[in-house]
Design a protein around this motif. Sequence first.
Motif, PDB file in Angstrom:
ATOM      1  N   TRP A  13      -0.856  -3.420  14.235  1.00  0.00           N
ATOM      2  CA  TRP A  13      -0.473  -4.736  13.720  1.00  0.00           C
ATOM      3  C   TRP A  13       0.966  -5.056  14.115  1.00  0.00           C
ATOM      4  O   TRP A  13       1.240  -6.122  14.614  1.00  0.00           O
ATOM      5  N   GLU A  33      -3.452  -1.767  11.082  1.00  0.00           N
ATOM      6  CA  GLU A  33      -4.261  -2.573  10.185  1.00  0.00           C
ATOM      7  C   GLU A  33      -5.669  -2.006  10.218  1.00  0.00           C
ATOM      8  O   GLU A  33      -6.270  -1.875  11.290  1.00  0.00           O
ATOM      9  N   SER A  34      -6.143  -1.633   9.051  1.00  0.00           N
ATOM     10  CA  SER A  34      -7.494  -1.091   8.964  1.00  0.00           C
ATOM     11  C   SER A  34      -7.953  -1.206   7.529  1.00  0.00           C
ATOM     12  O   SER A  34      -7.137  -1.123   6.598  1.00  0.00           O
ATOM     13  N   LYS A  36      -8.688  -3.617   5.686  1.00  0.00           N
ATOM     14  CA  LYS A  36      -7.995  -4.672   4.942  1.00  0.00           C
ATOM     15  C   LYS A  36      -6.608  -4.257   4.454  1.00  0.00           C
ATOM     16  O   LYS A  36      -6.053  -4.853   3.545  1.00  0.00           O
ATOM     17  N   MET A  37      -6.068  -3.204   5.042  1.00  0.00           N
ATOM     18  CA  MET A  37      -4.780  -2.700   4.562  1.00  0.00           C
ATOM     19  C   MET A  37      -3.788  -2.586   5.708  1.00  0.00           C
ATOM     20  O   MET A  37      -4.160  -2.308   6.837  1.00  0.00           O
ATOM     21  N   GLU A  38      -2.523  -2.815   5.356  1.00  0.00           N
ATOM     22  CA  GLU A  38      -1.450  -2.535   6.300  1.00  0.00           C
ATOM     23  C   GLU A  38      -1.031  -1.089   6.068  1.00  0.00           C
ATOM     24  O   GLU A  38      -0.586  -0.740   4.972  1.00  0.00           O
ATOM     25  N   ILE A  39      -1.198  -0.265   7.069  1.00  0.00           N
ATOM     26  CA  ILE A  39      -0.981   1.167   6.872  1.00  0.00           C
ATOM     27  C   ILE A  39       0.219   1.620   7.689  1.00  0.00           C
ATOM     28  O   ILE A  39       0.165   1.671   8.916  1.00  0.00           O
ATOM     29  N   PRO A  40       1.324   1.911   7.011  1.00  0.00           N
ATOM     30  CA  PRO A  40       2.507   2.315   7.753  1.00  0.00           C
ATOM     31  C   PRO A  40       2.337   3.696   8.391  1.00  0.00           C
ATOM     32  O   PRO A  40       1.747   4.594   7.782  1.00  0.00           O
TER      33      PRO A  40
ATOM     34  N   PRO B 295      -2.385  -7.567  -1.677  1.00  0.00           N
ATOM     35  CA  PRO B 295      -3.311  -6.427  -1.663  1.00  0.00           C
ATOM     36  C   PRO B 295      -3.296  -5.647  -0.356  1.00  0.00           C
ATOM     37  O   PRO B 295      -3.854  -4.562  -0.271  1.00  0.00           O
ATOM     38  N   ARG B 296      -2.642  -6.202   0.671  1.00  0.00           N
ATOM     39  CA  ARG B 296      -2.590  -5.490   1.943  1.00  0.00           C
ATOM     40  C   ARG B 296      -1.451  -4.480   1.996  1.00  0.00           C
ATOM     41  O   ARG B 296      -1.384  -3.647   2.893  1.00  0.00           O
ATOM     42  N   SER B 297      -0.523  -4.581   1.045  1.00  0.00           N
ATOM     43  CA  SER B 297       0.651  -3.712   1.096  1.00  0.00           C
ATOM     44  C   SER B 297       0.408  -2.390   0.381  1.00  0.00           C
ATOM     45  O   SER B 297      -0.235  -2.342  -0.667  1.00  0.00           O
ATOM     46  N   ALA B 298       0.993  -1.347   0.945  1.00  0.00           N
ATOM     47  CA  ALA B 298       0.808  -0.008   0.384  1.00  0.00           C
ATOM     48  C   ALA B 298       1.912   0.317  -0.633  1.00  0.00           C
ATOM     49  O   ALA B 298       2.941  -0.343  -0.688  1.00  0.00           O
ATOM     50  N   PRO B 344      -3.047   4.062  -1.855  1.00  0.00           N
ATOM     51  CA  PRO B 344      -2.953   3.090  -0.767  1.00  0.00           C
ATOM     52  C   PRO B 344      -2.001   3.519   0.347  1.00  0.00           C
ATOM     53  O   PRO B 344      -2.102   3.049   1.469  1.00  0.00           O
ATOM     54  N   GLY B 348      -4.625   3.728   3.726  1.00  0.00           N
ATOM     55  CA  GLY B 348      -4.844   2.507   2.970  1.00  0.00           C
ATOM     56  C   GLY B 348      -5.613   2.736   1.671  1.00  0.00           C
ATOM     57  O   GLY B 348      -6.046   1.790   1.028  1.00  0.00           O
ATOM     58  N   PRO B 380     -10.018  -0.026  -0.911  1.00  0.00           N
ATOM     59  CA  PRO B 380     -10.614  -0.998   0.001  1.00  0.00           C
ATOM     60  C   PRO B 380     -12.057  -0.642   0.365  1.00  0.00           C
ATOM     61  O   PRO B 380     -12.703  -1.391   1.085  1.00  0.00           O
ATOM     62  N   LYS B 418      -7.604  -3.513  -5.646  1.00  0.00           N
ATOM     63  CA  LYS B 418      -8.862  -3.666  -4.920  1.00  0.00           C
ATOM     64  C   LYS B 418      -9.984  -2.804  -5.499  1.00  0.00           C
ATOM     65  O   LYS B 418      -9.761  -1.663  -5.914  1.00  0.00           O
TER      66      LYS B 418
END
Lengths: 70, 531
Positions: A13, A33-34, A36-40, B295-298, B344, B348, B380, B418
């Motif tokens: 991403w 991005e996987s 539905k999550m932003e994965i650092p 909801p996309r942030s960890a 998360p 994720g 998720p 989620k």
Amino acid sequence: MTEVKAELVGSVWKVKTQVGAQVAEEDELLILESMKMEIPVTAPRAGTVKEVRVKEGEVVKEGQVLVVLE
Amino acid sequence: MTFWSANRIRPVENEYGKLVGELHARRKKNLAMGGAEKIDKQHQRGKLTVRERIGLLFDQGTFVELGLLAHQQPVRGGESDPDGTPADGVVTGHGDVDGRQVWVIAYDFTVMAGSMGAVGEQFKAARVRELALCYRKPIVWLLDSAGARIQEAAGSTFAGSGWLFADQVVMSGVIPQVAAMLGPCAAGTAYIPGLADFVPMVKETSSMALGGARLVKAATGEDVTDHEMGGSQVHCYESGVGDNEVADDVECIAMVRRFLSYLPSSNTEQPPLVVTGDPPDRLVDGLDKIVPVNPRSAYDVRKVVKAVFDQESWFELKPTWAKNIVVGFARAGGQSVGVVANQPMQKGGALDSDAADKAARFIRMCDAFNIPLVYLMDVPGFMVGSQVEKEGIIRHGAKMLYATSEATVPKVTVIMRKAYGAGYYVMNGKGYQPDTIVAWPFAEISVMGPEGAVNIIFNKQVEAAEDPTATRAQLIETIRAQITPYLAAGWAMIDDVIDPVETRRVIIKGIEQARDKKIDRPWRKHGNIPV
């Protein structure tokens, strides 16, 4: 030399580092991005970025090398 | 003192004194373990002796030893070395841990490398297993052993061995079993930790493998050391056989005591209540700074756990393996609880095979030992794709479904963000008999995200539209509007929507509410969990 690998399949991403950058342990190198999550993806140790092997938008496999640290 | 009185009480050479003296000499000799040189070596390796370890395990002065005077016996006409085998290389008995009786089987590496001989196994260790089960008290193994004593075990009298594992299976879910890895644990004996409820491993000095390095070399030709093959860097990070990696023996044994503090002595008791001083109705501060509304942030879910449960009570298990699920014990108003939380920050929070496996085993341990379960949900879904299908994620995921469904202890579910797909089910969704199920105001409960749903439901409609992008975006918004906890609460499918600050109080009340829970299910010999 440390290879930083993708821990799961996803797409790149954002690339947040560049070749030659000095990074500390836990610094964010890029964000996947996987699911539905932003994965650092963070640096496992301090070092210099030797290679960035992926581009934004690219789909990566689990275990694929993303960044090489020196 | 006068001359004549000293003369009158001079020691008499009598039979009584001689016999008692011999007893004390025998005790002293066996308490000295393998001798000063071997003890030095043990210390040089960074390890404590078996008796130092037992001193740390039990409350001061409570250890009662059985079998101190044992030693090797000649087996099948072989030689024996009674003088060189104090206690036959294994110290057995019981003592108190925080005032509660616990049994121990502790291998002494200074005596024939802690190898398991006929006396030590068939009489001493077997007696501990028998009595611990009879009294319904936990067993702790302190493992530091080269494995079976081959000179006593080689040959086909092996046919009569191995029932210790059958004993362990009988004890499983009846009494807690801990296998502390303080040294090598080679070959078949690695099934002791394999069957135990808790397996801490000391970094560097401990290892376990079904075949030790020399056996591996002979069997397959592979060149590998015991440590490379079965150290904590393998079992606490990759295989998941070990639970927690610890720095040394002292930390390891402290952790064993801590583990036991959350458990009852057996499945017929409730876990001990502890006064923690943390008010049950305390509002939870700071969650708004931990959990992003996007909801996309960890974020690190362990911060939520620490904020919600009693201060200093969080004890994470398997923290370095399958990190996308977090499991461990905590206290809620002094009550032991098992926490299952999505993470998360790792993958994720998506569930995969190892995460499901880790959670399933933990849930079953809690259910067996009457420890209520608290699910903190932000998932998720299960990982999808060809990789996980090859791993058999359906089979592994089904373990977690099974374990959650089977558990009859009080179960509380908090949907933080989620709650997607089968992830919602295995995290103790409505269908799995939660005693209390609540959601935070920004919870998203749905079979899938709006983007995925539109792709599936409205694929043709989008393709046929004049402006497919705009139509798709519009349909996504239509579906997104349906993803709100108030819809689920409006149907009373969940019990309430709560302000996150109320989370602690709601969890504690939920557990209290279910204190007298009783669930009757049809008789069966046992279910068929998809192991």
